[in-house]
Scaffold this active site. Structure first.
Site, PDB file in Angstrom:
ATOM      1  N   ASP A   1      10.568  24.544  52.796  1.00  0.00           N
ATOM      2  CA  ASP A   1      10.431  25.516  51.709  1.00  0.00           C
ATOM      3  C   ASP A   1      11.626  25.435  50.766  1.00  0.00           C
ATOM      4  OD1 ASP A   1       7.988  27.052  52.430  1.00  0.00           O
ATOM      5  OD2 ASP A   1       9.132  27.487  54.245  1.00  0.00           O
TER       6      ASP A   1
ATOM      7  N   ASP B   1      14.823  20.213  55.095  1.00  0.00           N
ATOM      8  CA  ASP B   1      14.199  21.524  55.137  1.00  0.00           C
ATOM      9  C   ASP B   1      12.925  21.403  54.301  1.00  0.00           C
ATOM     10  OD1 ASP B   1      13.981  24.400  55.480  1.00  0.00           O
ATOM     11  OD2 ASP B   1      14.534  24.535  53.365  1.00  0.00           O
TER      12      ASP B   1
ATOM     13  N   ASP C   1      18.127  23.852  50.896  1.00  0.00           N
ATOM     14  CA  ASP C   1      18.297  24.659  49.684  1.00  0.00           C
ATOM     15  C   ASP C   1      19.012  25.969  49.966  1.00  0.00           C
ATOM     16  OD1 ASP C   1      15.953  25.681  51.106  1.00  0.00           O
ATOM     17  OD2 ASP C   1      15.672  26.979  49.369  1.00  0.00           O
TER      18      ASP C   1
END
Length: 330
Positions: free
Chosen positions: A13, A11, A210
């Site tokens: 961001d 991922d 995250d």
């Protein structure tokens, strides 16, 4: 850990960067993987940039990336619509220019108002999305247009803390229409991950994210192992309370965990003590004592909370444990 996989799907961001700055260790992590010959891909729900723009942004940060390695929800949403609608169909676009460009490249016609008679609405994150275009989208969907959301991330990570994400904008339409989108394209749907693996010919990919509700849940749905890093949205308390379909195989403070033994990051850590920490279980209570690496304490406590101990049943028995639980909001 990374040596057990032939591809790592990141991922972006909260994992590789925050807004426009690389997270410490991200550049080195990607360089190390590439040096070992491990395939790398980037799968993002953020629909505000096209794949080539994301690759250029990453490269400018020192993180090597090719457009073909980037899979985003904007391109996936446009491809989905192109497969459902006749060429040239008018589609009302709620989002950034990148989403509009993807719709155009897919052979459809981006429009802005109900008077353009859109047959579909595609909604993605854009920092300039306002009431006027949201109102047009509500009218179009109420009139029968197909409603496709690129993703439903409630927040975006930033150096100042979580900011409203596309899920918050989708909630505006959901509230006004009293219904859900017809299709949600991005994570936790598994398509971005399975496509990335297929493109690389990977047999054993590892997903790194995250967010438990998108990255990790998407990996679980796709049947892939995942690593949760604590540099973005989901917190230690979130992990302790995670439901079965949102539990990663590993947890680490940051991307350096990729290059440590897998058994030092596996979760839960089903043992009474490790690295200076000790957990004592008594029915629906678990007591944390000692001091040491916070991630080790987290892994130990996951064994308790995932087995039925509520977060309110976690108690400290040392100053370090009390400070740690307080820092997690417990």
């Amino acid at each position: 850990m990374a040596g057990g996989y032939d591809q790592v799907i990141f991922d972006l961001d909260g994992v590789v960067y925050l807004i426009d700055k690389p997270i410490p260790g991200a550049v080195e992590a990607v360089e190390t993987l590439r040096g070992r010959g491990t395939a790398v891909a980037y799968a993002t729900n953020n629909a505000s940039r096209r794949a080539a723009e994301v690759a250029a942004l990453l490269t400018g940060m020192g993180v090597p990336a090719e457009p073909a390695e980037v899979l985003n929800s904007a391109g996936a949403a446009a491809a989905l619509l192109a497969g459902k609608l006749p060429a040239g169909s008018p589609v009302l676009v709620v989002g950034a220019d990148a989403l509009r460009d993807e719709v155009t490249e897919a052979g459809l016609t981006p429009v802005q108002t109900l008077e353009d008679e859109p047959v579909a609405v595609v909604q993605g994150y854009g920092p300039d999305v306002g009431w006027r275009i949201l109102a047009e989208a509500v009218l179009a969907v109420r009139g029968g247009a197909l409603w496709v959301a690129t993703n439903t991330d409630r927040t975006l990570p930033s150096p100042r803390g979580p900011l409203p994400g596309n899920g918050s904008l989708v909630a505006v339409l959901r509230t006004a229409l009293d219904r859900e989108p017809d299709v949600v394209v991005g994570k936790p749907e598994p398509a971005l991950f399975t496509t990335a693996a297929a493109q690389a010919g990977a047999r054993r990919p590892l997903v790194v994210g995250d967010r438990l509700d998108t990255d990790i849940q998407g990996a679980v749905t796709a049947g892939l192992d995942s690593l949760l890093v604590l540099t973005g949205v989901s917190s230690p308390a979130d992990l302790l309370a995670a439901e079965l379909h949102r539990r990663p195989a590993f947890v680490a403070a940051d991307l350096s965990g990729l290059f440590r033994p897998a058994n030092e990051a596996s979760v839960p850590l089903d043992a009474p003590e490790a690295d200076g920490w000790r957990v004592t279980r008594d029915g629906h209570k678990a007591t944390l004592d000692g001091a040491g690496d916070p991630v080790v304490a987290l892994r130990l406590l996951c064994a308790a909370t995932w087995d039925g101990v509520p977060l309110t049943g976690l108690e400290p028995a040392s100053d370090a444990a009390r400070e740690l639980l307080n820092s997690w909001g417990l």
